[in-house]
Design an enzyme around this catalytic site. Sequence first.
Site, PDB file in Angstrom:
ATOM      1  N   ASN A  45      49.638  33.834  35.459  1.00 42.51           N
ATOM      2  CA  ASN A  45      48.444  34.308  36.170  1.00 42.51           C
ATOM      3  C   ASN A  45      47.845  33.115  36.882  1.00 42.51           C
ATOM      4  O   ASN A  45      47.460  32.128  36.240  1.00 42.51           O
ATOM      5  CB  ASN A  45      47.410  34.897  35.204  1.00 42.51           C
ATOM      6  CG  ASN A  45      47.868  36.237  34.638  1.00 42.51           C
ATOM      7  OD1 ASN A  45      48.933  36.738  34.974  1.00 42.51           O
ATOM      8  ND2 ASN A  45      47.043  36.804  33.777  1.00 42.51           N
TER       9      ASN A  45
ATOM     10  N   TYR B  52      45.066  31.767  39.857  1.00 43.26           N
ATOM     11  CA  TYR B  52      43.964  32.031  40.790  1.00 43.26           C
ATOM     12  C   TYR B  52      43.556  30.780  41.562  1.00 43.26           C
ATOM     13  O   TYR B  52      43.232  30.851  42.741  1.00 43.26           O
ATOM     14  CB  TYR B  52      42.757  32.605  40.044  1.00 43.26           C
ATOM     15  CG  TYR B  52      43.039  34.008  39.547  1.00 43.26           C
ATOM     16  CD1 TYR B  52      42.799  35.109  40.356  1.00 43.26           C
ATOM     17  CD2 TYR B  52      43.615  34.220  38.294  1.00 43.26           C
ATOM     18  CE1 TYR B  52      43.100  36.395  39.925  1.00 43.26           C
ATOM     19  CE2 TYR B  52      43.923  35.505  37.849  1.00 43.26           C
ATOM     20  CZ  TYR B  52      43.663  36.585  38.676  1.00 43.26           C
ATOM     21  OH  TYR B  52      43.981  37.855  38.257  1.00 43.26           O
TER      22      TYR B  52
HETATM   23  O1  IFM Z   1      40.091  40.294  35.672  1.00 39.13           O
HETATM   24  C1  IFM Z   1      40.755  39.209  35.103  1.00 39.13           C
HETATM   25  C2  IFM Z   1      41.909  39.686  34.232  1.00 39.13           C
HETATM   26  O2  IFM Z   1      41.499  40.585  33.262  1.00 39.13           O
HETATM   27  C3  IFM Z   1      42.560  38.516  33.539  1.00 39.13           C
HETATM   28  N1  IFM Z   1      42.911  37.498  34.493  1.00 39.13           N
HETATM   29  C4  IFM Z   1      41.918  37.087  35.450  1.00 39.13           C
HETATM   30  C5  IFM Z   1      41.317  38.287  36.136  1.00 39.13           C
HETATM   31  C6  IFM Z   1      40.264  37.838  37.171  1.00 39.13           C
HETATM   32  O3  IFM Z   1      39.256  37.109  36.543  1.00 39.13           O
END
Ligand code: IFM
Length: 459
Positions: free
Chosen positions: A298, A300
Amino acid sequence: MSRDAFPRGFVWGVATSAFQIEGAHDIDGRGPSIWDRYAAQPGLIEDGSNANVACDHYHRYQGDIGLMKSLGVGAYRFSIAWPRVVPFGRGPVNEAGLDFYDRLVDGLLSAGITPWSTLYHWDLPQALQDEGGWTRRSTADAFVEFADAVSIRLGDRVQHWITHNEPWCVSVLGHADGKQAPGHRSWPEALVASHHLLLSHGRVVPVLRCNSPGSRIGITLNTAECEPASPSDADRAAARQFDGELNRWFLDPIHFGRYPSDVIEYHERVGRLPRGMDFVRPGDLEEVHTPLDFIGVNYYSRAVVRSSTVPEADNEPRTIPAPDPIELTDMGWEVYPNGLTRALIRLNTDYAPSALFVTENGAAYSTGPGSDGSVEDTERCAYVKQHLGACLEAIRAGVPLHGYFLWSLLDNFEWAFGFSKRFGIVWVDFETQERIIKASGHMYSRIVRRNSLAEDRAA
Ligand code: IFM
């Protein structure tokens, strides 16, 4: 293969999680979760909201599958709400809860969409928290029972399993920083919880292999490149230390069967391990170190780290806003696609996983419907294109990246931020439950259908 094309068979997906979209918090026997409890405490959710209804996906899942089908995505990553299936954490299985996921999985398969199921995306049954939650070893045993029940029911049709989503967030944000449920502020608790999360992961993998033969099993981690704020020795050491807490604390036991010694030493030095690592019992790390079929990433943004200049007791490294960011999302996170390429290359170099999938990537922007009803979220379009470009860079560098899941299909309940942050490629009106595919959704659909960034790269 053209410069913008993805490999044949690349998995194109969208992602959500149960608590963030399902609603139906007290329907068909669902029990309370730690997030219901957390959201009910005044002042903890930014906009004072809760997820009792959220996107009402529990009742609208067929329409949501229709949306995915219209977008042309090949895979859907969703999570299973433990309190829906085992309402009080252990004990009787709630067949009505499993029936919902049965319907969802069958609906996905008949729409030609491959289900990717996450077993734990943060919604622990409150009854288990009342006994100590993830700080109790018995919670790992309860998780195995839950996973067994789910995979016995769905394992013939679900062939992609993710044990945990972002255990760093569960342990550190939930138990040390108090920013997520259960909202505790204790580093010793966080470290014990992290071990029980990893142990439960390791114990569930063989259960899934048994109940869901031939399936592909992995875990999803929130990795970030940790960069020093300056070239100083102190900041470089701080970045290395934060990388240890965030990345290596989870990746090393999974891949090598040991916790990183420098991170143990640091936690001991600052008093976070008052009884050492006594919660790690003989044989635990062998269980955690079980072969996986993939690691989910994940991503970001990156973490920029400086050493603490304040003489705090723990001298904890601090993540700081990036210097001169070109752009921030509504979360205040820097848009930094190159960090994704580097994170993927680093994972491949240091850990050589069989395969990698980006299991979440996306951005919060509040853009809503214009006067013509369309949602022109150009910033999200740019974000997604740039990060897909970063994926291509990693693939060209030899990383076995086999798929990408955009976070998120729907605007949803963004945890402590409530509904104030919108990550969806589909707009949701939380009053009427109307859905509108945003420009980013249409763009993603074109990319998915072409299996290429061509034409959209420069748009
Ligand atoms: O919404 C969250 C998700 O539940 C887990 N990873 C990050 C996302 C954005 O903050």
